[in-house]
Design an enzyme around this catalytic site. Structure first.
Site: not given
Ligand code: CTP
Length: 218
Positions: A23-25, A90
């Site tokens: 995933s991403n932040p 995102a």
């Protein structure tokens, strides 16, 4: 002008076993602030969000999703009736090529996870758009912010792109403040912030309303 908008927000999760994912932040703050600002402006709001820890904004239709594929399906289902699409999500650019049905057991060895590309949601929606729909993308960049954002505007068939730097201390992920450079067709350029995301969100909704009205009048 009362518009109907579809906003996507937050990260997506791409699993390679039932308990592990890439995933991403992204925290979803910008998308949620935009949903609140659009609602405040009297718009009808559909909000499709990946996993976030934010309270559901009041007065909007909320569609929680987890993976990019789920986000794609949900956005596709809501795209037809919308006047404005704002794609802040995102979305993961890659996903594991396969996911194990059971939790993978470790054996003291390293492991390689093969990734495959995730189809671009906003580009796919842009291909089926009506001429009267207004498509806004976000560009998270760590270098050459404006040049890369302009390239995305063209490549993805958008009307407006909101570029932000996600490099170093200026980074937008998780921050309460944001600075956006809006780049549009015919050389349109406007800088919003740096200011709290709620303020920048109101300014962006206002800019979109102006651009949509100008296009309708032309
Ligand atoms: N986006 C999308 N589907 C994807 C990836 C991105 O719809 N699979 C959208 C984002 O929501 C955003 C825009 O495309 O509005 C740009 O996202 P960004 O991550 O900045 O660009 P990428 O296309 O992923 O390009 P790169 O990673 O090469 O910078």
């Amino acid at each position: 002008m009362s518009l109907r908008c579809l906003i996507t927000a937050g990260p997506t999760r791409e699993f390679f076993d039932p308990v592990r994912f890439i995933s991403n932040p992204s925290t979803g703050k910008m998308g949620f602030a935009l949903a609140a600002a659009a609602k405040e402006a009297g718009w009808t709001v559909d909000l499709v969000a990946g996993p976030v820890s934010l309270p559901e904004p009041a007065g909007v239709m909320y569609y929680p999703v987890v993976t990019a594929a789920e986000m794609h399906r949900q956005a596709d289902a809501l795209f037809g009736p919308c006047d404005v699409l704002i794609m802040t999500a995102a979305v993961s650019d890659w996903r594991p090529a396969k996911a194990a049905p059971q939790k993978l057991k470790k054996d003291g060895q390293g492991m390689t996870v093969a990734l495959e590309p995730v189809p671009d949601i906003v580009s796919a929606l842009a291909e089926e758009r009506r001429a009267d729909q207004f498509l806004v993308g976000f560009a998270a960049e760590t270098e050459d912010v404006e040049a890369n954002a302009l390239d995305k505007l063209e490549r993805k068939g958008l009307d407006l792109i909101a570029a932000n730097s996600v490099a170093g201390a200026e980074g937008a992920f998780g921050s309460d403040d944001n600075k956006l450079i809006l780049l549009g067709r015919n050389g349109f350029r406007e800088v919003l912030g740096p200011a709290p995301k709620a303020v920048v969100a109101r300014q962006l909704i206002d800019a979109i309303a102006r651009l949509v009205a100008a296009r309708a009048a032309s």
